[in-house]
Design a protein around this motif. Structure first.
Motif, PDB file in Angstrom:
ATOM      1  N   GLU A 156     -75.919  29.705  12.048  1.00  0.00           N
ATOM      2  CA  GLU A 156     -75.898  28.377  12.142  1.00  0.00           C
ATOM      3  C   GLU A 156     -74.451  27.811  11.871  1.00  0.00           C
ATOM      4  O   GLU A 156     -74.059  27.094  12.769  1.00  0.00           O
ATOM      5  N   ALA A 157     -73.921  28.279  10.963  1.00  0.00           N
ATOM      6  CA  ALA A 157     -72.630  27.857  10.661  1.00  0.00           C
ATOM      7  C   ALA A 157     -71.571  28.430  11.736  1.00  0.00           C
ATOM      8  O   ALA A 157     -70.750  27.486  12.321  1.00  0.00           O
ATOM      9  N   LYS A 158     -71.722  29.599  12.295  1.00  0.00           N
ATOM     10  CA  LYS A 158     -71.003  30.113  13.420  1.00  0.00           C
ATOM     11  C   LYS A 158     -71.207  29.202  14.681  1.00  0.00           C
ATOM     12  O   LYS A 158     -70.174  28.878  15.512  1.00  0.00           O
ATOM     13  N   ARG A 159     -72.605  28.854  14.920  1.00  0.00           N
ATOM     14  CA  ARG A 159     -72.926  28.174  16.031  1.00  0.00           C
ATOM     15  C   ARG A 159     -72.175  26.664  15.972  1.00  0.00           C
ATOM     16  O   ARG A 159     -71.776  26.179  17.044  1.00  0.00           O
ATOM     17  N   SER A 160     -72.230  26.322  14.698  1.00  0.00           N
ATOM     18  CA  SER A 160     -71.755  24.840  14.563  1.00  0.00           C
ATOM     19  C   SER A 160     -70.088  24.668  15.036  1.00  0.00           C
ATOM     20  O   SER A 160     -69.572  23.760  15.473  1.00  0.00           O
ATOM     21  N   LYS A 161     -69.661  25.834  14.356  1.00  0.00           N
ATOM     22  CA  LYS A 161     -68.085  26.094  14.594  1.00  0.00           C
ATOM     23  C   LYS A 161     -67.700  26.212  16.078  1.00  0.00           C
ATOM     24  O   LYS A 161     -66.998  25.587  16.598  1.00  0.00           O
ATOM     25  N   ALA A 162     -68.712  26.922  16.648  1.00  0.00           N
ATOM     26  CA  ALA A 162     -68.588  27.121  18.222  1.00  0.00           C
ATOM     27  C   ALA A 162     -68.628  25.890  18.933  1.00  0.00           C
ATOM     28  O   ALA A 162     -68.093  25.428  19.904  1.00  0.00           O
ATOM     29  N   VAL A 163     -69.570  24.965  18.395  1.00  0.00           N
ATOM     30  CA  VAL A 163     -70.057  23.640  19.079  1.00  0.00           C
ATOM     31  C   VAL A 163     -68.742  22.804  19.056  1.00  0.00           C
ATOM     32  O   VAL A 163     -68.291  21.997  19.879  1.00  0.00           O
TER      33      VAL A 163
ATOM     34  N   LEU B 211     -60.892  19.081  28.639  1.00  0.00           N
ATOM     35  CA  LEU B 211     -61.187  19.140  30.050  1.00  0.00           C
ATOM     36  C   LEU B 211     -61.654  17.655  30.613  1.00  0.00           C
ATOM     37  O   LEU B 211     -61.256  17.271  31.798  1.00  0.00           O
ATOM     38  N   GLU B 212     -62.144  16.591  29.764  1.00  0.00           N
ATOM     39  CA  GLU B 212     -62.295  15.420  30.246  1.00  0.00           C
ATOM     40  C   GLU B 212     -61.023  14.777  30.227  1.00  0.00           C
ATOM     41  O   GLU B 212     -60.818  14.105  31.325  1.00  0.00           O
ATOM     42  N   SER B 213     -60.054  14.957  29.586  1.00  0.00           N
ATOM     43  CA  SER B 213     -58.629  14.529  29.691  1.00  0.00           C
ATOM     44  C   SER B 213     -57.827  14.932  30.928  1.00  0.00           C
ATOM     45  O   SER B 213     -57.379  14.298  32.074  1.00  0.00           O
ATOM     46  N   SER B 214     -58.123  16.179  31.327  1.00  0.00           N
ATOM     47  CA  SER B 214     -57.635  16.879  32.620  1.00  0.00           C
ATOM     48  C   SER B 214     -58.400  16.356  33.750  1.00  0.00           C
ATOM     49  O   SER B 214     -57.766  16.222  34.819  1.00  0.00           O
ATOM     50  N   LEU B 215     -59.715  16.157  33.650  1.00  0.00           N
ATOM     51  CA  LEU B 215     -60.422  15.614  34.707  1.00  0.00           C
ATOM     52  C   LEU B 215     -60.091  14.251  35.047  1.00  0.00           C
ATOM     53  O   LEU B 215     -59.850  13.981  36.138  1.00  0.00           O
ATOM     54  N   SER B 216     -59.759  13.558  34.193  1.00  0.00           N
ATOM     55  CA  SER B 216     -59.039  12.007  34.286  1.00  0.00           C
ATOM     56  C   SER B 216     -57.960  12.107  35.087  1.00  0.00           C
ATOM     57  O   SER B 216     -57.664  11.112  36.034  1.00  0.00           O
ATOM     58  N   THR B 217     -56.996  13.044  34.471  1.00  0.00           N
ATOM     59  CA  THR B 217     -55.707  13.105  35.282  1.00  0.00           C
ATOM     60  C   THR B 217     -55.836  13.631  36.616  1.00  0.00           C
ATOM     61  O   THR B 217     -55.172  13.115  37.496  1.00  0.00           O
ATOM     62  N   LEU B 218     -57.087  14.599  36.918  1.00  0.00           N
ATOM     63  CA  LEU B 218     -57.027  15.187  38.285  1.00  0.00           C
ATOM     64  C   LEU B 218     -57.796  13.999  39.245  1.00  0.00           C
ATOM     65  O   LEU B 218     -57.361  13.859  40.415  1.00  0.00           O
ATOM     66  N   SER B 219     -58.332  13.352  38.433  1.00  0.00           N
ATOM     67  CA  SER B 219     -58.872  11.992  39.310  1.00  0.00           C
ATOM     68  C   SER B 219     -58.078  11.030  39.704  1.00  0.00           C
ATOM     69  O   SER B 219     -57.959  10.542  40.740  1.00  0.00           O
ATOM     70  N   SER B 220     -57.135  10.836  38.697  1.00  0.00           N
ATOM     71  CA  SER B 220     -55.971   9.904  39.067  1.00  0.00           C
ATOM     72  C   SER B 220     -55.052  10.518  40.005  1.00  0.00           C
ATOM     73  O   SER B 220     -54.598   9.688  41.047  1.00  0.00           O
TER      74      SER B 220
ATOM     75  N   GLU C 190     -65.679  23.734  18.698  1.00  0.00           N
ATOM     76  CA  GLU C 190     -64.649  24.239  19.575  1.00  0.00           C
ATOM     77  C   GLU C 190     -65.126  23.789  21.056  1.00  0.00           C
ATOM     78  O   GLU C 190     -64.184  23.410  21.762  1.00  0.00           O
ATOM     79  N   LEU C 191     -66.285  24.042  21.372  1.00  0.00           N
ATOM     80  CA  LEU C 191     -66.885  23.433  22.744  1.00  0.00           C
ATOM     81  C   LEU C 191     -66.444  21.925  22.989  1.00  0.00           C
ATOM     82  O   LEU C 191     -65.922  21.617  23.987  1.00  0.00           O
ATOM     83  N   CYS C 192     -66.600  21.337  22.072  1.00  0.00           N
ATOM     84  CA  CYS C 192     -66.164  19.650  21.910  1.00  0.00           C
ATOM     85  C   CYS C 192     -64.771  19.353  22.199  1.00  0.00           C
ATOM     86  O   CYS C 192     -64.541  18.597  22.850  1.00  0.00           O
ATOM     87  N   GLU C 193     -64.114  20.113  21.473  1.00  0.00           N
ATOM     88  CA  GLU C 193     -62.660  19.883  21.680  1.00  0.00           C
ATOM     89  C   GLU C 193     -62.087  20.302  23.087  1.00  0.00           C
ATOM     90  O   GLU C 193     -61.662  19.823  23.854  1.00  0.00           O
TER      91      GLU C 193
END
Length: 706
Positions: free
Chosen positions: A293-300, A310-319, A302-305
């Motif tokens: 569970e600790a490993k999973r939370s750490k992975a989560v 990706l969201e910032s890159s998506l916003s730049t790509l959309s612009s 990292e995935l959130c970061e």
């Protein structure tokens, strides 16, 4: 003389000391109102009556004088008001006398003190149509069947007829006779009386379970028990013997159970040891699970970061995509303009080419004319030379034949011959020579004009050639620029396609939704029924249907007959936050026995409640859709920003509940109107379009009751 009436009573005015006709208008034959004195015959008329006469004939109705002149006599009006009159209901027995201007108040139905008791007035109760004299109306009002009346048993208030004829039948405190003993008991206590106290109610013997099946009245039950005590004892003893047999069998079964219990205890001890082993294994597995569970939370995390990146890159790509789309539209506009200029230049080149062809044809024609004129002049010159030779030969012959005088003398006319033929031929040759010289001069003039025209045409032709050369150069440069622009557009399209390939899954969903909306819009104009069914199915399949959304409700007949409610699928609002709502549809009856379909909205516990501000402030518009055509829908607001809602309605849903209280329109549409059109209900289904918008955020995350 009729002055007025109230509910069929004619009021006549009679003066005490004044003749009736003195205050009478000759036109309307009633008492003068605003008396107007005319100058011609000094009679009085009502001001309104004499004005009507002025507008038609403008002559005195009595003496026929024209035009009508006069003034309003206020003193005469005061004299009429001060004159003493009898009551208009004197024939009915009223002995009142007084001023004329007080008669109206005396006869008025609104006066409470000093009023005429013989005036016919309405019953004070609204639903009663009875009219009676004022002195009889009080007695009627006391016994009127439409008077206010309270139930003497429960205090229910209403009209006398309604309470007596309707309420008494359902009143729980109304005394009704017992069907067995005829004793009057409250309707709500009748069943309890029948079950416990009524002496004539048929009851079973208390030894029914032991075998006595006798039924008798409650008052005779004790007599039955006393008279059949021996039989009841036999039943009790037989029952006891049976119970002893059952007890003995139960003891035997209990001894068997004790043996099985000892065996089960041994098995339980073995199971306890196995359970202890399983607990040890479980603790070890829990330790491993905590590490995972600790490993999973750490992975989560990292995935959130990575997701934020990706969201910032998506916003730049959309612009960038929006910028490229704007550039593409701009280049398309420039391409259209360049195509227009190229087409204009091509048309201009075609027109110049046609002009050049015309000038070329004209130049060839002028050249042909010049060559024909030169050949003609040459022929004339040859003819003239031949004629001159002939003339010289003739002159020499004439000189030789005359012998005396010279040729010049002959020509000048100093020496003449008597021969007439010779004279005629000489004059003919002179005239022909003169004609030839004139014709030669005309031909030279026309030749010089043709040469000048040819030179001007050559200058125009050279100018046209120069212009065509410049136009060819301009067209070549325009084609070059167009090719360059097209190459730039191709490069932008390639880059746009590359950026499009790099879009994330969210962008693909946005493009899919955009295409789906376009398809839905075209479907709405072409096939309204298909649009309704498709949009309703989409609202149930999407994980988060956002307003505006079309919802389908089935089972209208069940709602109408069983007084149940229908719930729609949840939906989210648009605007400043995603609040989760659900519609509740039911059929209700108002106090006037009219039935309405009510539509309410309820806030549900949503996934974004912790990020929203409370209370909810916004608007919800519900449209009952016409399923036959895209027109004549029934739209109504069930929630507005200025609604006086509280924490139990617009606040955040508490943790121990799934939804708040309902809020909406109780009379959304009448059942009569709903079923009359036969367009809202098809196949026992309704379609609703919901437009929910959050317009303003609250002050804090805790609801403030307004």
């Amino acid at each position: 003389m009729a002055e007025g009436y109230v509910q069929g009573q004619n009021f006549e005015t009679r003066f005490v000391d004044v003749p009736l006709k003195e205050f009478d208008c000759p036109i309307c034959l009633e008492i003068l109102k605003n008396p107007f004195a005319i100058e011609c015959c000094h009679h009085y008329f009502c001001n309104a009556c004499i004005n009507r006469v002025k507008q038609t004939k403008n002559e005195c109705p009595l003496c026929k004088a024209q035009p009508i002149k006069g003034v309003l006599d206020k003193q005469f009006k005061q004299a009429i008001n001060e004159a003493t009159v009898y009551c208009s209901l004197r024939s009915a027995g009223c002995k009142w006398t007084g001023r004329y201007d007080a008669l109206k108040n005396h006869l008025s139905r609104g006066q409470q003190n000093g009023q005429c008791i013989h005036v016919m007035v309405n019953c004070p109760h609204k639903k009663c149509d009875m009219t009676l004299p004022r002195h009889q109306i009080k007695n009627h009002a006391k016994g009127c069947k439409f008077r206010p009346f309270s139930c003497p048993h429960c205090g229910h208030k209403g009209i006398y007829t309604e309470v007596v004829e309707i309420h008494y039948q359902v009143c729980t405190q109304y005394p009704v006779p017992c069907p067995n003993c005829s004793k009057k008991i409250k309707y709500s206590e009748l069943q309890h009386h029948l079950d416990t106290a009524c002496p004539n109610t048929m009851v079973c013997c208390p030894f029914l379970d032991l075998g006595c099946k006798t039924k008798t009245k409650r008052s005779r039950l004790s007599i039955h028990i006393d008279s059949n005590s021996g039989q009841h004892r036999l039943l009790v003893s037989s029952t006891i013997s049976e119970l002893q047999k059952e007890n003995k069998s139960q003891k035997e079964s209990q001894s068997n159970l004790l043996g099985t219990t000892s065996k089960l205890e041994a098995k339980v001890s073995t199971l306890e040891t196995k359970c202890n082993e399983l607990e040890g294994n479980l603790f070890s597995m829990l330790h491993v699970h905590e590490e995972n569970e600790a490993k999973r939370s750490k992975a989560v995390t990292e995935l959130c970061e990575k997701n934020t990146i990706l969201e910032s890159s998506l916003s730049t790509l959309s612009s960038q995509h929006a910028q490229l789309r704007d550039d593409l539209s701009a280049t398309c506009k420039e391409n259209k303009q360049l195509k227009g200029t190229v087409s204009a230049l091509e048309s201009k080149c075609a027109s110049l080419q046609s002009q050049f062809d015309k000038l070329k044809n004209q130049l060839t024609n002028n050249t042909r004319q010049a060559t024909s004129v030169e050949s003609r002049m040459k022929n004339l010159y040859d003819n003239c030379a031949a004629k001159m030779i002939l003339i010289e030969e003739q002159l020499e012959q004439m000189t030789n034949t005359n012998g005396g005088g010279s040729c010049q003398e002959y020509i000048d006319g100093e020496h003449y011959s008597d021969d007439d033929d010779y004279y005629q031929s000489n004059s003919y040759h002179e005239n022909s020579l003169q004609d030839v010289e004139e014709e030669n001069a005309e031909l030279r003039a026309s030749l010089s004009a043709l040469e000048a025209k040819y030179s001007s045409l050559e200058g125009k032709f050279s100018n046209v050639q120069d212009h065509l050369i410049t136009l060819d150069e301009e067209v070549a440069s325009a084609k070059q620029t167009v090719l360059q622009l097209l190459q730039g557009l191709e490069a932008k399209m390639v880059s746009l396609q590359s950026h499009t390939k790099e879009r994330s899954q969210h962008t693909d969903i946005d493009y899919w939704m955009y295409g789906y909306k376009l398809m839905a819009k075209s479907m709405e104009t072409s096939n309204w029924r298909l649009y309704l069914t498709t949009m309703a199915e989409t609202a149930t399949q999407l994980p988060e249907p956002v307003s505006p959304v079309i919802l389908k409700l089935e089972g209208y007949k069940k709602v109408k007959e069983n007084n149940t409610a229908l719930l729609t699928s949840p939906f989210f609002t648009t605007g400043v936050g995603k609040y989760k709502f659900q519609l509740n549809v039911a059929i209700v009856s108002d106090p006037g026995h009219s039935r309405y379909m009510c539509v309410y909205a309820a806030l549900l516990k949503g996934e974004y409640d912790s990020l929203l501000s409370w209370p909810f402030v916004g608007s919800i518009y519900v449209t009952l859709l016409n399923q036959v055509e895209n027109d004549h829908h029934h739209k109504m607001a069930i929630w507005l920003p200025n609604s006086s809602t509280g924490k139990e309605v617009a606040g955040r849903v508490p943790s121990n509940y799934n939804n708040n209280q309902l809020w909406g329109q109780r009379q959304f549409i009448s059942v009569r109107e709903l079923e009359k059109t036969k367009q809202y209900i098809i196949n026992d289904s309704l379609y609703f379009k919901v437009e929910a918008t959050a317009t303003k955020t609250g002050n804090s995350k805790d609801c403030i009751i307004s």
